[in-house]
Design an enzyme around this catalytic site. Structure first.
Site, PDB file in Angstrom:
ATOM      1  NE  ARG A 132     -12.354  33.399 -10.648  1.00 62.00           N
ATOM      2  CZ  ARG A 132     -12.425  32.931  -9.049  1.00 62.00           C
ATOM      3  NH1 ARG A 132     -11.496  31.956  -8.796  1.00 62.00           N
ATOM      4  NH2 ARG A 132     -12.968  33.845  -8.577  1.00 62.00           N
ATOM      5  CB  THR A 401      -7.026  29.066  -2.692  1.00 62.07           C
ATOM      6  OG1 THR A 401      -8.326  29.400  -2.878  1.00 62.07           O
ATOM      7  CG2 THR A 401      -6.312  29.494  -3.970  1.00 62.07           C
ATOM      8  CB  THR A 419      -8.965  27.963  -5.672  1.00 60.08           C
ATOM      9  OG1 THR A 419      -9.792  27.784  -4.569  1.00 60.08           O
ATOM     10  CG2 THR A 419      -9.747  28.909  -6.631  1.00 60.08           C
ATOM     11  CG  ASN A 421     -14.669  29.519  -3.930  1.00 62.02           C
ATOM     12  OD1 ASN A 421     -13.935  30.231  -3.213  1.00 62.02           O
ATOM     13  ND2 ASN A 421     -15.869  29.771  -3.794  1.00 62.02           N
ATOM     14  CD  GLU A 440     -13.321  29.398  -7.915  1.00 67.52           C
ATOM     15  OE1 GLU A 440     -12.715  29.975  -6.869  1.00 67.52           O
ATOM     16  OE2 GLU A 440     -12.704  28.371  -8.271  1.00 67.52           O
ATOM     17  N   GLY A 494      -6.586  31.706   0.505  1.00 61.12           N
ATOM     18  CA  GLY A 494      -7.282  32.584   1.750  1.00 61.12           C
ATOM     19  C   GLY A 494      -8.400  33.387   1.210  1.00 61.12           C
ATOM     20  N   GLY A 495      -8.964  33.334   0.236  1.00 54.35           N
ATOM     21  CA  GLY A 495     -10.003  34.229  -0.146  1.00 54.35           C
ATOM     22  C   GLY A 495      -9.285  35.876  -0.334  1.00 54.35           C
TER      23      GLY A 495
HETATM   24  O1  DON Z   1     -10.653  33.191  -6.474  1.00 52.14           O
HETATM   25  C1  DON Z   1     -10.799  33.499  -5.162  1.00 52.14           C
HETATM   26  O2  DON Z   1     -10.734  34.687  -4.837  1.00 52.14           O
HETATM   27  C2  DON Z   1     -11.600  32.521  -4.158  1.00 52.14           C
HETATM   28  N1  DON Z   1     -11.962  31.571  -4.788  1.00 52.14           N
HETATM   29  C3  DON Z   1     -10.213  32.083  -3.319  1.00 52.14           C
HETATM   30  C4  DON Z   1     -10.639  30.963  -2.408  1.00 52.14           C
HETATM   31  C5  DON Z   1      -9.666  30.698  -1.266  1.00 52.14           C
HETATM   32  O3  DON Z   1      -8.493  31.270  -1.690  1.00 52.14           O
HETATM   33  C6  DON Z   1     -10.224  29.785  -0.352  1.00 52.14           C
HETATM   34  N2  DON Z   1      -9.040  29.509   0.383  1.00 52.14           N
HETATM   35  N3  DON Z   1      -8.359  29.718   1.208  1.00 52.14           N
END
Ligand code: DON
Length: 591
Positions: A132, A401, A419, A421, A440, A494-495
């Site tokens: 990360r 991501t 990702t 982000n 991020e 997907g966040g």
């Molecule tokens: O690490 C995370 O939870 C986010 N940065 C993930 C972002 C993400 O999945 C965006 N797209 N689909």
């Protein structure tokens, strides 16, 4: 306690189905519903999706005898398979796929971002690698607030939005420890794709067009928007700057990125644009090996990501809550959606308030993943009524991501989520080095108590501090069957929907007895505690189901677009089944 819960559950079930006023879907044969969670293959359930649902049930998976790679880019999956066929193992192939994604799927594939890798070796060893991003040394708690204390856009757009990238260090470290090949070998396909180019297809071109707002204010405009239009379908996209960068990494290792000429370009660019990442930030960056979160769900083992991702803890907590209800109601039924929602709600309340980078905060891992705690939470679920949490305006996620899954002929498996982000990250494309930087920093609680770009409302545990990792939802997961054999490799983009979608695909296989293609195509729902909204996919629920959930007190809203982007592998006997996300782009490639 458990028995009485089952009895009240059975009573409530019949009541709920009466409210639903329609048959729950997908339908589950009585035999399958009664069967213990078990082999997902030969007894896979015939599934009926709701009328009008965008996918049809019964589609095939890609099958392969030896090995499988599933990612959001067919070319990147092929890069992984090329390495496997050349004798590489799953880690070699994962690293090859990761670098190739940086070339062929630049919306999320990256060297300017970070990620998490979950590795399970055929000999039983299991480990995760956290690469990360970290906040730069000059970052501070209120750096995204203006003089009136209002949140600015600087955590999402432009130079200040980036954390110190971890991808190159992470992929190199994984390869060094568990791979069998050199960086130069596994990066060869990515270098070729950047140097010789690849033919732009309609999906790639549309993706670039979708990133117009992010990309065009910065240096990537010339490459991706020649003459101000997104790279056209049928043209060959050659990326000479990126090819040069990749070759330097292949030749000199991560040092080239963190201390050598790539670091020079990155820091020069930061200084030009008002960013704060320094040579010292890059020099200090280190990926961390961590023990996976290990959940036992009705005999299955789930190996998942520990902090600095919330993925493993949140999923384990929600699964543990669900384990108190047996058998689970059929997929798609009001009763099932209610239970999923209530377990997600409780797990996300903890996630958003208690978790953060373990180097900075104490995460109550043992408590949140304990069966006793889940039992307490399960007992609080009212089977007839939604619980309540205050509402905020919701925001929709992009699909920005990327998750990829790899299984090799020896039985080693790698699940990786990586990702920038947002799509194309901060938009900043490092001049001369040819790659996008992440945004991020927005994953921190820029203003504890206020929603971020995913509508997530988080607390002090995830406040900004120099050198700290921002809390993630990424959840690359490996599932072992009750005999301890590798069963699934999965994960998502997907966040926050990463956690809920990954869990639903796993449950569809091990609880709902679907084959992988149906498990991936089944309608998904999402709830993250705040905003207090149960989101569903268009036509993924019938009106009668929606009405019943509303009558129970759920705020129900249709999601804009699909929920999450999952890429999965399932072992069926001695064959690998691979399915890339039907809601997105990609390829499952095996041999
Ligand atoms: O690490 C995370 O939870 C986010 N940065 C993930 C972002 C993400 O999945 C965006 N797209 N689909």
């Amino acid at each position: 306690m458990r028995d009485s819960m089952h009895r009240s559950w059975a009573l409530a079930l019949s009541a709920l189905f009466a409210v639903a006023a329609c048959r729950p879907h997908p339908t589950v044969s009585p035999a399958a519903a009664a069967a213990p969670a078990g082999a997902p293959s030969s007894d896979a359930t015939r599934v009926a999706f709701p009328d009008g649902w965008r996918f049809r049930a019964g589609a095939p998976a890609t099958e392969a005898e030896h090995a499988m790679v599933v990612s959001n880019s067919r070319l990147a999956s092929e890069a992984g398979v090329e390495i496997l066929k050349a004798g590489g193992n799953a880690v070699d192939a994962a690293v090859a796929t990761g670098f190739a994604l940086a070339v062929t799927y630049p919306t999320a594939g990256n060297i300017g971002g970070g990620g998490f890798m979950n590795i399970h070796m055929a000999d039983g060893r299991s480990m995760t690698l956290d690469y990360r991003e970290v906040a730069p040394i000059a970052a501070s708690r209120n750096m995204y607030l203006d003089e009136n204390g209002k949140l600015t856009r600087k955590s999402t757009v432009g130079y200040l939005a980036s954390g110190v990238p971890g991808s190159v260090a992470g992929m190199s470290e994984a390869l060094h420890k568990y791979g069998t090949m050199t960086l130069a070998q596994v990066m060869a396909p990515a270098i070729r794709l950047a140097e010789e180019g690849f033919v732009v297809d309609s999906q790639f071109s549309r993706g670039i067009e979708g990133g117009r707002r992010a990309i065009t204010p910065f240096e990537g405009k010339a490459l991706f928007f020649p003459g101000d239009s997104a790279v056209r379908v049928g043209t060959r996209l050659v990326q000479p700057d990126l090819a040069r960068t990749l070759k330097m990494i292949a030749a000199d290792g991560p040092k080239a990125f963190y201390e050598g000429p790539i670091a020079d370009s990155l820091v020069a660019d930061e200084q030009r644009g008002g960013g704060i990442i320094t040579k010292e930030d890059l020099r200090r960056y280190k990926p961390e090996w961590r023990t996976p979160i290990k959940a036992n769900y009705r005999g299955y083992t789930l190996l998942a990501m520990p902090p600095s991702s919330s993925g493993g803890i949140t999923m384990t907590e929600a699964m543990n809550i669900l384990e108190n209800f047996a058998p689970l109601p059929p997929a798609g039924s009001v009763a099932y959606i209610h239970l999923l929602t209530e377990s997600f709600r409780r797990a996300f309340i903890d996630r958003n308030t208690k978790l953060g980078d373990p180097a900075f905060v104490t995460n109550p891992v043992a408590e949140l993943t304990s069966k006793a705690y889940a039992k307490k939470l399960a007992a609080q679920i009212d089977l007839h009524h939604a619980s309540k949490t205050p509402t905020f305006a919701t925001k929709a996620e992009g699909m920005n991501t990327t998750h990829y899954s790899v299984a090799d002929a020896m039985g080693n498996a790698v699940a990786t989520t990586t990702t920038l982000n947002g799509g194309y990250g901060s938009g900043v494309w490092v001049r001369g080095a040819g790659f996008f930087m992440n945004n991020e920093m927005d994953d921190f609680a820029s203003e504890p108590g206020k929603p971020n770009m995913y509508g997530l409302v988080q607390g002090e545990a995830n406040a900004i501090a120099p050198g700290k990792r921002m809390l993630s939802a990424m959840d690359p997961t490996i599932v072992l069957d009750p005999q301890g054999r590798l069963l699934m490799v999965t994960g998502a983009a997907g966040g926050p929907t990463i956690i809920t979608a990954t869990m639903q695909v796993i449950l569809n296989v091990i609880e709902q007895h679907m084959d992988l293609a149906d498990a991936m195509r089944a309608p998904r729902i999402h709830h993250q505690s705040l905003p207090d909204t149960l989101r569903y996919e268009a036509k993924g629920m019938t009106q009668a189901t929606i009405d019943s959930l509303k009558a129970m007190g759920h705020a129900v809203a249709q999601n804009r677009g699909g929920l999450a982007n999952v890429n999965s592998i399932l072992r069926v006997g001695s064959v690998w089944h691979g399915v890339n996300e039907p809601r997105s782009v990609g390829g499952a490639v095996g041999y």
